[in-house]
Design a protein around this motif. Structure first.
Motif, PDB file in Angstrom:
ATOM      1  N   ASP A   1       0.819  -1.217   0.000  1.00 20.23           N
ATOM      2  CA  ASP A   1       0.000   0.000   0.000  1.00 20.23           C
ATOM      3  C   ASP A   1       0.850   1.264   0.000  1.00 20.23           C
ATOM      4  N   LYS A   2       2.134   1.134  -0.373  1.00 23.36           N
ATOM      5  CA  LYS A   2       3.029   2.273  -0.257  1.00 23.36           C
ATOM      6  C   LYS A   2       3.269   3.024  -1.560  1.00 23.36           C
ATOM      7  N   CYS A   3       2.839   2.456  -2.674  1.00 23.83           N
ATOM      8  CA  CYS A   3       3.151   3.063  -3.969  1.00 23.83           C
ATOM      9  C   CYS A   3       2.027   3.998  -4.402  1.00 23.83           C
ATOM     10  N   HIS A   4       2.417   5.208  -4.780  1.00 27.94           N
ATOM     11  CA  HIS A   4       1.409   6.176  -5.219  1.00 27.94           C
ATOM     12  C   HIS A   4       0.680   5.710  -6.471  1.00 27.94           C
ATOM     13  N   TYR A   5       1.349   4.923  -7.299  1.00 26.27           N
ATOM     14  CA  TYR A   5       0.655   4.452  -8.507  1.00 26.27           C
ATOM     15  C   TYR A   5      -0.382   3.392  -8.168  1.00 26.27           C
ATOM     16  N   PHE A   6      -0.100   2.569  -7.168  1.00 23.90           N
ATOM     17  CA  PHE A   6      -1.143   1.635  -6.756  1.00 23.90           C
ATOM     18  C   PHE A   6      -2.294   2.403  -6.104  1.00 23.90           C
TER      19      PHE A   6
ATOM     20  N   MET B   1       1.309  -2.709  -7.239  1.00 27.03           N
ATOM     21  CA  MET B   1       1.829  -2.907  -5.886  1.00 27.03           C
ATOM     22  C   MET B   1       3.308  -3.265  -6.058  1.00 27.03           C
ATOM     23  N   PRO B   2       4.189  -2.630  -5.291  1.00 23.85           N
ATOM     24  CA  PRO B   2       5.614  -2.859  -5.528  1.00 23.85           C
ATOM     25  C   PRO B   2       6.010  -4.336  -5.646  1.00 23.85           C
ATOM     26  N   VAL B   3       5.544  -5.168  -4.716  1.00 27.42           N
ATOM     27  CA  VAL B   3       5.953  -6.575  -4.779  1.00 27.42           C
ATOM     28  C   VAL B   3       5.405  -7.250  -6.040  1.00 27.42           C
ATOM     29  N   ALA B   4       4.211  -6.860  -6.459  1.00 23.82           N
ATOM     30  CA  ALA B   4       3.647  -7.447  -7.669  1.00 23.82           C
ATOM     31  C   ALA B   4       4.424  -6.985  -8.893  1.00 23.82           C
ATOM     32  N   ARG B   5       4.875  -5.737  -8.846  1.00 24.61           N
ATOM     33  CA  ARG B   5       5.701  -5.231  -9.942  1.00 24.61           C
ATOM     34  C   ARG B   5       7.008  -6.028 -10.010  1.00 24.61           C
ATOM     35  N   GLN B   6       7.627  -6.255  -8.854  1.00 26.76           N
ATOM     36  CA  GLN B   6       8.853  -7.069  -8.840  1.00 26.76           C
ATOM     37  C   GLN B   6       8.579  -8.472  -9.349  1.00 26.76           C
TER      38      GLN B   6
ATOM     39  N   GLN C   1       5.428   2.124 -15.214  1.00 22.71           N
ATOM     40  CA  GLN C   1       4.470   2.729 -14.282  1.00 22.71           C
ATOM     41  C   GLN C   1       5.119   2.799 -12.903  1.00 22.71           C
ATOM     42  N   CYS C   2       6.429   2.794 -12.897  1.00 20.34           N
ATOM     43  CA  CYS C   2       7.199   2.909 -11.664  1.00 20.34           C
ATOM     44  C   CYS C   2       8.098   4.118 -11.826  1.00 20.34           C
ATOM     45  N   SER C   3       7.989   5.069 -10.910  1.00 23.99           N
ATOM     46  CA  SER C   3       8.817   6.266 -11.037  1.00 23.99           C
ATOM     47  C   SER C   3      10.129   6.113 -10.280  1.00 23.99           C
ATOM     48  N   GLN C   4      10.425   4.897  -9.848  1.00 18.59           N
ATOM     49  CA  GLN C   4      11.708   4.605  -9.189  1.00 18.59           C
ATOM     50  C   GLN C   4      11.904   5.534  -7.999  1.00 18.59           C
ATOM     51  N   CYS C   5      10.811   5.755  -7.276  1.00 18.87           N
ATOM     52  CA  CYS C   5      10.847   6.737  -6.194  1.00 18.87           C
ATOM     53  C   CYS C   5      11.375   6.157  -4.896  1.00 18.87           C
ATOM     54  N   ARG C   6      11.436   4.829  -4.795  1.00 20.31           N
ATOM     55  CA  ARG C   6      11.996   4.106  -3.642  1.00 20.31           C
ATOM     56  C   ARG C   6      11.165   4.227  -2.369  1.00 20.31           C
ATOM     57  N   ARG C   7       9.937   4.623  -2.474  1.00 22.99           N
ATOM     58  CA  ARG C   7       9.136   4.694  -1.255  1.00 22.99           C
ATOM     59  C   ARG C   7       8.934   3.288  -0.705  1.00 22.99           C
ATOM     60  N   CYS C   8       8.757   2.333  -1.602  1.00 26.47           N
ATOM     61  CA  CYS C   8       8.564   0.952  -1.171  1.00 26.47           C
ATOM     62  C   CYS C   8       9.778   0.452  -0.394  1.00 26.47           C
ATOM     63  N   SER C   9      10.948   0.867  -0.821  1.00 27.01           N
ATOM     64  CA  SER C   9      12.188   0.402  -0.194  1.00 27.01           C
ATOM     65  C   SER C   9      12.305   0.848   1.262  1.00 27.01           C
TER      66      SER C   9
ATOM     67  N   ASP D   1      14.282  -2.688  -3.114  1.00 29.91           N
ATOM     68  CA  ASP D   1      14.062  -1.443  -3.824  1.00 29.91           C
ATOM     69  C   ASP D   1      13.514  -1.762  -5.213  1.00 29.91           C
ATOM     70  N   THR D   2      12.234  -1.527  -5.405  1.00 30.54           N
ATOM     71  CA  THR D   2      11.618  -1.848  -6.693  1.00 30.54           C
ATOM     72  C   THR D   2      12.265  -1.045  -7.820  1.00 30.54           C
ATOM     73  N   ALA D   3      12.812   0.114  -7.469  1.00 35.90           N
ATOM     74  CA  ALA D   3      13.495   0.906  -8.497  1.00 35.90           C
ATOM     75  C   ALA D   3      14.633   0.106  -9.128  1.00 35.90           C
ATOM     76  N   GLU D   4      15.365  -0.642  -8.311  1.00 29.62           N
ATOM     77  CA  GLU D   4      16.461  -1.447  -8.850  1.00 29.62           C
ATOM     78  C   GLU D   4      15.929  -2.478  -9.838  1.00 29.62           C
TER      79      GLU D   4
HETATM   80  S1  SF4 Z   1       9.800   2.684  -6.557  1.00 34.20           S
HETATM   81 FE1  SF4 Z   1       8.230   2.170  -8.055  1.00 34.20          FE
HETATM   82  S2  SF4 Z   1       7.052   0.525  -7.092  1.00 34.20           S
HETATM   83 FE2  SF4 Z   1       8.220   1.507  -5.454  1.00 34.20          FE
HETATM   84  S3  SF4 Z   1       6.784   3.010  -4.631  1.00 34.20           S
HETATM   85 FE3  SF4 Z   1       8.043   4.064  -6.169  1.00 34.20          FE
HETATM   86  S4  SF4 Z   1       6.858   3.929  -8.079  1.00 34.20           S
HETATM   87 FE4  SF4 Z   1       5.981   2.446  -6.640  1.00 34.20          FE
END
Ligand code: SF4
Ligand code: HEM
Ligand code: SF4
Lengths: 518, 256
Positions: free
Chosen positions: A90-95, A104-109, A150-158, A166-169
């Motif tokens: 529930d941490k990703c702004h796009y989700f 969802m970050p884990v689903a994206r990974q 659809q990931c801005s590599q913002c690292r909020r999930c990390s 880190d989903t950005a990685e």
């Molecule tokens: S790094 Fe990507 S997946 Fe993680 S919160 Fe940011 S946009 Fe969402």
């Protein structure tokens, strides 16, 4: 205005976590790059037409995956160790903005992980169903292209993952794989091509840049009566200023740039832009290409050597500062030819806060009394870099500067600032019109937090320190009823409040002094 | 009983080898894979000592998880801390008793209960929270079932039908000398102990090929284990250095 629904804001300051839906953002992703662009970046071009994959794409994709996981510990470890605890979901702004399960970050990974498991792990090879491993098919590639853009590599999930995954990685790696099988993103790769060819993202050639800066000097002189210099390619200057090229013409970026110049002017330091490195942005990071990121960075090193400067300072830009602060020394160092008494590189805010503390700037805060400010922490500054010499300086220093030049400042809710900041919705190489729906939906959590402080605390303006954030906000916040001019640069506020004391620039051009008539 | 004992003896030999060699190989892989860029999630410690402290807080208190989700943290913490207590208690089967172990026995005993409670909470989330349901593969459910199975069978022996503990200790004590081939070192003929041990062996075998790698893996996570000092200290990976040394732009241009 748009054929999708724009989320409604409540003004409560937080966004409800939506129920999971599937495929709400399924699609073909942003425009794909033509062979020309791919070629300029050293990527394969043996695909027939835009949208086609290269021959043997499957083997080549897997080969690239194997290569990357052998060169990036982050990738190898993160593909292995996720426990599917869901803390990141529930941490990703796009989700939050789209409710698409795959955001969802884990689903994206997992889009990448399920293929990794299938081809590289025992469990996935022999019990694919059990561990959710799947074959690499064209369908999967399409999903990669769509959802890794659809990931801005913002690292909020990390921040919230118990292992810092880190989903950005992962999305950087995925984009690097895609670039090797014919699926590059047009927006990013075209821009990087322009940097190689011309020197900046906008393709603004040296002559045009000189004209722009001259025009700027005239504007500032009209405004203040003082000829503040905005020098280009002046050899032997003390400081090389590298700033995102949007600062040269976009609003409110340019007002920030005017501010940088005024600060340098007042402190009597000599400085210069470079036409060779007229760009701080480094989109090589977005596409996960170490080689291209390094190529872009080397231009800054070359410019610093050529112009014989002693220091490098970066203007307001989020990902540019991450690359500068965290990677520049790695990519283009060592910088043993620069003055070691200063941080290499230094952020313009580090410079300005130092001068404010020394008292070398004359400030009239009331110049900003028409505004109540709040501040947007840019993801890449907040979670991918630092300012100052202590952890968290990246949060304090910009606020210190704002408070030194403005009387009214209010922070947005605590879980939307500092390292929990929400992305503007346009970072990570997504700031393109072909992703408008995503950008509108992804801004929702930030817009909600802003709405909260405008409704309850009378906030009128939001300051930002990133070219992408500023562009995204001015374009997309109006969908939510805000106006473009509510977004300001931090150095724009400095610029408003500074009372220039120095009548003649230390870099005044001698030939011009005569016909100056003040 | 000898046939079963020999089977279990061999099984534990195999499981131990797989666990140790498997995890060892994974650790070697993580160790040998370079981290080419500085990517700590900031704000991050600026000294090595600070990093050790950050990692300690993550591993012992699950600090990031606490920030993230309090309920999940509660179950996770309950399960893991109980697991450690249970493991400490179990060491009596492998080493001689000492004061610490005697002191820990009752804690370890009740920790079995909290461990199962924690696991039950974690499993419930996989059904009740739609987001977690979506990301769960069958293996994620089975993993929890396996651990609950281990916990429940253990609790049975601890609280309901006691097994011959001395006999079990003799079995494991004789592992190194293959004592289980003899008449003396066998396991008690008790179905619960056999189920318990079978499940434990399965857990050991899947450890190096599953998400349980998070236990060693967390120490290798660059976002958590890197010092935030890129400006002060140049950080370059061997493969990137090779680009510099040979003056090349692309890795594909490097001469080997
Ligand atoms: S790094 Fe990507 S997946 Fe993680 S919160 Fe940011 S946009 Fe969402
Ligand atoms: C360094 C040691 C360890 C640390 C820091 C650690 C940490 C964590 C954390 C933070 C989680 C996520 C929260 C959760 O879902 O519970 C987790 C999950 C899990 N851990 Fe560990 N762990 C460690 C060792 C172990 C060991 C030895 C086991 C083995 C038996 C284990 C089994 C699990 C399981 C099964 C899960 C998933 C729970 C679920 O499905 O929800 N962990 N661990
Ligand atoms: S928080 Fe980390 S471990 Fe948990 S599901 Fe997300 S990525 Fe996986």
């Amino acid at each position: 205005m748009a054929d999708y629904e724009i989320p409604k804001l409540t003004g409560e300051g937080y966004t409800e976590v939506p129920a999971v839906k599937e495929d709400t953002m399924k699609g073909s992703g942003p425009f794909i790059a033509k062979a020309d662009f791919q070629k300029a970046m050293g990527f394969p071009t043996d695909f027939d037409a835009v949208g086609d994959l290269v021959p043997n794409w499957k083997e080549r994709a897997l080969e690239k995956m194997a290569d990357l996981k052998s060169r990036y510990r982050s990738l190898q470890v993160y593909l292995d160790i996720c426990v599917k605890c869901g803390a990141c979901t529930d941490k990703c702004h796009y989700f939050i903005g789209t409710s698409d399960a795959k955001n969802m970050p884990v689903a994206r990974q997992d889009l990448l992980r399920k293929v990794y498991r299938r081809y590289f792990t025992f469990a996935g090879k022999y019990f694919p169903k059990l561990v959710g491993a799947t074959d690499l098919t064209e369908e999967v590639i399409k999903d990669w292209y769509n959802y890794y853009h659809q990931c801005s590599q913002c690292r909020r999930c990390s921040v919230f993952c118990p292992y810092g995954i880190d989903t950005a990685e992962i999305s950087m790696a995925a984009r690097e794989i895609l670039d090797h099988i014919g699926y590059g993103s047009k927006y990013n790769n075209e821009i990087i091509g322009k940097v190689f060819k011309i020197g900046n993202n906008l393709g603004l050639p040296g002559m045009a840049l000189a004209d722009t800066l001259e025009g700027l000097e005239e504007d500032v002189e009209m405004d203040t009566g003082i000829k503040v210099r905005y020098p280009l390619d002046e050899e032997g200057s003390e400081i090389l200023l590298v700033t995102p090229s949007a600062d040269f013409f976009a609003e409110p970026h340019i007002d920030g740039l005017i501010g940088y110049g005024k600060v340098f002017h007042e402190t009597g330091v000599t400085w210069t832009f470079s036409s060779h490195a007229s760009e701080a942005a480094n989109f090589g990071m977005f596409i996960g290409s170490y080689e291209n990121m390094r190529r872009v960075s080397m231009r800054i090193r070359e410019a610093a050597i050529k112009l014989k400067v002693k220091r490098i300072v970066f203007g307001e830009c989020g990902h540019a500062w991450r690359v500068a602060y965290s990677f520049l020394n790695t990519l283009a160092g060592p910088f043993d030819f620069l003055d070691q008494r200063y941080p290499i590189p230094q952020h313009i805010l580090e410079y300005t806060v130092g001068e404010l503390e020394k008292g070398s700037l004359t400030i009239d805060k009331s110049e900003n009394d028409d505004k109540v400010l709040t501040f947007h922490d840019s993801c890449n500054v907040a979670r991918g870099s630092r300012m100052g010499n202590y952890p968290g300086g990246q949060f304090e220093i910009p606020r210190k500067v704002i408070k030194a030049v403005c009387n009214h400042f209010v922070d947005m809710p605590a879980d939307t600032i500092h390292d929990a900041t929400f992305c503007c919705g346009g970072g990570g190489g997504l700031l393109t019109d072909d992703l408008m729906e995503l950008r509108v939906k992804g801004i929702q959590p930030r817009a909600e937090a802003l709405k909260h402080v405008t409704t309850h605390y009378g906030v009128t303006h939001m300051a930002a320190i990133c070219a992408i954030c500023k562009s995204q906000f001015t374009k997309v916040l109006p969908y939510y009823g805000f106006t473009m001019d509510q977004i300001v640069s931090v150095h724009q506020l400095v610029s408003n409040a500074i009372i220039l004391q120095r009548q003649v620039s230390v870099q005044a051009r001698p030939d011009e002094d005569e016909d100056d008539d003040d | 009983m000898t046939f079963v004992s020999i089977l279990y003896g061999l099984l534990f030999w195999a499981a131990t080898l797989i666990l140790v060699v498997g995890v060892g190989m994974k650790i070697r892989q993580y160790w040998n894979t370079p981290a080419p860029l500085k990517i700590p999630t900031t704000p991050a410690p600026v000294t090595q000592g600070g990093v050790v402290w950050r990692m300690f807080r993550e591993v012992v208190f699950f600090e990031s998880l606490f920030r993230s989700n309090k309920i999940l943290w509660l179950f996770a913490f309950l399960f893991h801390m109980s697991l450690w207590l249970v493991l400490i208690r179990h060491s009596r089967y492998f080493v001689g008793m000492n004061d610490l172990l005697v002191f820990m026995q009752p804690f370890g005993r009740y920790a079995g209960i909290t461990m199962v409670l924690g696991l039950a909470g974690l499993w419930a989330r996989r059904f009740l929270v739609d987001r977690v349901r979506y990301i769960s593969a069958p293996s994620d459910h089975l993993m929890l079932a396996l651990l609950i199975g281990i916990g429940m069978s253990g609790l049975m022996m601890s609280f309901v039908s006691h097994t011959d503990v001395t006999q079990v200790k003799a079995f494991f004590g004789g592992m190194l000398t293959f004592g289980f081939f003899g008449a003396e070192g066998g396991l008690p003929a008790d179905p619960i102990v056999l189920v318990h041990l079978l499940l434990v062996a399965v857990l050991m075998i899947i450890f190096p090929i599953s998400k349980l790698l998070h236990a060693p893996g967390v120490f290798f996570s660059p976002t958590r284990n890197q010092v935030d000092n890129p400006r002060e200290k140049r950080h370059v990976s061997p493969w990137a250095l090779e680009l510099e040394r040979q003056g090349k732009t692309f890795l594909s241009e490097l001469n080997k």
